[in-house]
Design an enzyme around this catalytic site. Structure first.
Site, mmCIF file in Angstrom:
data_model
loop_
_atom_site.group_PDB
_atom_site.id
_atom_site.type_symbol
_atom_site.label_atom_id
_atom_site.label_comp_id
_atom_site.label_asym_id
_atom_site.label_seq_id
_atom_site.Cartn_x
_atom_site.Cartn_y
_atom_site.Cartn_z
ATOM 1 N N GLY B 189 1.786 -2.826 2.087
ATOM 2 C CA GLY B 189 2.465 -3.980 2.669
ATOM 3 C C GLY B 189 3.351 -3.583 3.826
ATOM 4 O O GLY B 189 3.123 -2.560 4.477
ATOM 5 N N SER B 190 4.380 -4.373 4.029
ATOM 6 C CA SER B 190 5.240 -4.200 5.205
ATOM 7 C C SER B 190 6.266 -3.089 5.006
ATOM 8 O O SER B 190 6.581 -2.700 3.881
ATOM 9 C CB SER B 190 5.972 -5.503 5.503
ATOM 10 N N GLY B 193 9.089 -4.545 2.957
ATOM 11 C CA GLY B 193 8.784 -4.594 1.528
ATOM 12 C C GLY B 193 8.838 -3.208 0.903
ATOM 13 O O GLY B 193 9.379 -3.021 -0.186
ATOM 14 N N GLU B 213 2.053 2.328 1.366
ATOM 15 C CA GLU B 213 1.288 2.398 2.610
ATOM 16 C C GLU B 213 1.761 1.208 3.420
ATOM 17 O O GLU B 213 1.541 0.060 3.051
ATOM 18 C CB GLU B 213 -0.206 2.364 2.267
ATOM 19 N N CYS B 249 -3.927 -2.888 8.669
ATOM 20 C CA CYS B 249 -2.906 -1.858 8.889
ATOM 21 C C CYS B 249 -3.418 -0.814 9.878
ATOM 22 O O CYS B 249 -2.643 0.004 10.359
ATOM 23 C CB CYS B 249 -2.486 -1.218 7.580
#
Lengths: 467, 467
Positions: B189-190, B193, B213, B249
């Site tokens: 995710g971000s 996060g 990641e 990503c």
């Protein structure tokens, strides 16, 4: 210092593994050549005896040589090659993965209890140099003169002396952990010290790995079938307990035994026959006295050895409790008391053991004494969950420097239980993978070229192949 | 839920690898059988098109099958055997080391952008189940109905449905990270996060590993020799940039190109010819608009695609700057803007590139386009430092599910750059080693028995051997 190390590391990481191996062998040679000079410096600062210190210099040299062997073997880069498959949906590119040294500098905090083998000439330094990293060591205040001299000896064997830096003092240690060019930290020491470093790392913007080996109680379980020779068992225990005045992270601090009068008598006699000695530092001595004394009111003292003639020496001490009393005293009773102290816990039935084993904190080792594999079988999974190393009919002190050794364990034994600080796989801590997709052979590292010029073990298209 | 998963995991971890492999194959089958039912559920929640969703179900199945192959191969336990050597000083015990599943439960936070392949049926779940762990997934709020349905499909193929748990909502996610039985956490995710989860983990008494990641800008460097066909290059870039409305990503967010009018013209035309689309969630759309708009005043807009007919769809946008302007805007200009947006940075000399590459934050990928390995050679080490995967004459979107794939990179691309979330080695994240010292053969796991009954690759006395 850290900037200089980083600069030196930029060159070092590009050198072929075989060249780094030669350098590690030269470091081993230099340590052995300096043995006559080094051991008295260590003795004056640590109170450890000559034979032990000489043996430890050999151990340090063996560690550097093991990592030289690791580099020559080449398996440490874990080369994996997948050839392209244009017929797949979607088509698969050619992907080749290997470990590279982590960027920047590795920070290492030296331990007090092994002034050579877990200090400036220790396994963390050897494995990080092997990986291709520059290292800055925070010296342990217990042996500052030795630390400086060992650093000089190692530097003399390195192609660039800046590859190894040495800093001293708490504040320098803090700066090391905070420095943006430090990309991983190794540590061997107390739970308290490890937590302090972890807290500093948690403040960093980048969550760098922290490989802390924090010691443990190392439970030993004696099963009924092992009672045939109680004297031998008791003497083995007493010897392991008092080795190095108990100042080992693998010291057996918990012994579970059948409630057998003969064995308890043998343990009492064996421990009473031991002699303690001077501890490494006044702070360690104080910690031992405080820790052992805290048991005085709570448990029964089973046996006490002699302190010996040296001023400030401590006497080995063994307490006892039954399983119920011990279980009720958890988790406090399972905290490590660094030094020659242990608790002998008596149990009635083997079936009573799993529950208490599951309630123990993680340890570096867990040992079982038994003459009957069938008797021990039900306990082995619990022991393997509790510790990073399971020992059969032996004692936890003594950590062999080999390919398979694992010296780590579940928290609080290690901050990263996946990794070891002893043995060939310790090098992995200082590496990070890179995958190369569709690169021409000429641009690939030698380890990944199609013709395998270094002859290293690789996994090719899913199958392990040996050159 | 977590307690139930832990209980189910106690049995699962003891099952032979071959049996776990069969279960993973059954999960793959079940996903494919449910394809007709699942993809419309995903489409309704994510706005992703049918072909993409069907392809992603296949990818999920392929991931489960890869880990079944990994288990049958047996190399994932990294068996190392050192036989005893009584003649050594000190004598060496028999030591045998292998990976075991981590204790307790693995927590996984699902991603929004791959509702199958990085969500409940994703690589984190497949690799953790393969390792022998129970998993509890925190569903992504972007596709809750799909998450529940996929969990049911997977559970139907598991020997115990409790091996997979599903929780929803922020508070349930926090509880997952804090739970004492959770021993490792995976996340895709971000950056924001990921930082939030890391902060929660830092509050735990035990420092459990966090495999996050977090995405990246994925720089692409075009060298002068690659300019022979500027239209093909520009179209490749535009296609990679806009694939999945840029919601990958590995989206190419930075393109370094020679200051070549023809190429810039080709890029402008190629991007203008693209159509964006609806984004996964309103929050992601808002993040994209805010991120892209923040460049409006600072950089020149080079090209803009069409939003397309769907309500709320976004248009691809590409900005441009020269190397000096870009460098002065670091680090902000290198922050990921999740969606179809990129910066084309023009440079004059190849020799100007290394400095700016060294100032970029870590990425999952780094790509070079060149027709001449000699021209590219000096840059490859910098690219390998910058990213976990270096790509030659390709585009970063598309992460092959293979043995060698590495999907990770230096912070902030990954929280633990040593590990991957795609490819066979992703299983390592959920394992921890145990060494067995002097154990009788009957008490050893099959992987370590003298006769190698499973026929797995092992390192014996320092030498890799294949059955």
């Amino acid at each position: 210092m850290i900037n200089e190390a980083a600069r030196a590391g930029e060159v070092w990481r590009t050198r072929p593994a075989a060249e780094r191996a030669e350098v590690l062998d030269r470091v081993a040679d230099a340590l052995l050549v300096a043995e006559e000079e080094l051991w008295p410096v260590a003795r004056d600062e640590t109170a450890l005896p000559e034979a032990r210190l000489r043996g430890e210099i050999t151990r340090s040299a063996v560690q550097f040589r093991l990592f030289a062997d690791v580099l020559r073997d080449g398996g440490h880069v874990e080369a994996i090659i997948d050839h392209a498959d244009a017929s797949a949906t979607p088509p698969k590119p050619d992907v080749r993965r290997m470990f590279q040294p982590v960027p920047g500098v590795v920070g290492v905090f030296a331990a007090s209890n092994f002034p050579f083998a877990f200090s400036v000439a220790g396994g963390d330094v050897a494995s990080a140099l092997a990986a291709g990293c520059a290292v800055v060591v925070k010296a342990h205040p217990g042996h500052p003169a030795l630390s400086r001299r060992v650093a000089e000896v190692i530097k003399s064997a390195l192609p660039d002396p800046d590859l190894l830096g040495l800093v001293e003092g708490l504040e320098a240690g803090r700066e090391l952990v905070r420095h943006p060019l430090v990309s991983a930290v190794g540590f061997t020491g107390s739970l308290r010290g490890g937590k302090a470093i972890q807290a500093l790392i948690n403040e960093r913007p980048d969550p760098i790995p922290f490989y802390g080996e924090l010691g443990s109680v190392n439970p030993v379980v004696v099963l009924p079938s092992a009672l045939a020779d109680p004297v031998r068992l008791a003497e083995g225990f007493a010897a392991s307990l008092t080795l190095g005045v108990g100042q080992f992270c693998t010291n057996p601090g918990l012994l579970f035994v059948p409630d057998d009068a003969e064995l308890l008598k043998a343990i009492t006699a064996a421990v009473a026959a031991t002699t303690g000695g001077a501890m490494l530092t006044p702070a360690i001595r104080e910690g031992f006295e405080t820790g052992a004394s805290s048991l005085d009111g709570r448990l029964t003292e089973l046996a006490r050895g002699l302190a010996g003639p040296i001023e400030g020496a401590v006497a080995p001490r063994v307490y006892t409790a039954d399983l119920t009393t011990f279980s009720m005293g958890l988790p406090e009773l399972a905290e490590e008391c660094f030094g020659p102290s242990a608790i002998v816990v008596t149990y009635q039935e083997i079936s009573d053991l799993p529950e208490v084993l599951r309630n123990l904190p993680g340890s570096l080792t867990a040992t079982v004494h038994s003459a009957d594999p069938v008797e021990a079988a039900p306990l082995v999974p619990d022991l393997a969950r509790l510790a990073g190393r399971v020992i059969w009919n032996g004692w936890p002190t003594g950590v062999a420097v080999t390919w398979a050794m694992h010296h780590g364990g579940p928290w609080p034994a290690s901050t990263t239980p996946m990794h070891t600080s002893v043995g060939a796989t310790a090098i992995r801590r200082w590496q990070t993978p890179v995958a190369y997709q569709d690169l021409p052979d000429a641009l690939l590292p030698a380890e990944l070229r199609e013709d395998n010029p270094l002859g290293i073990p690789r996994r090719v298209d899913g199958v392990v192949s040996v050159a």
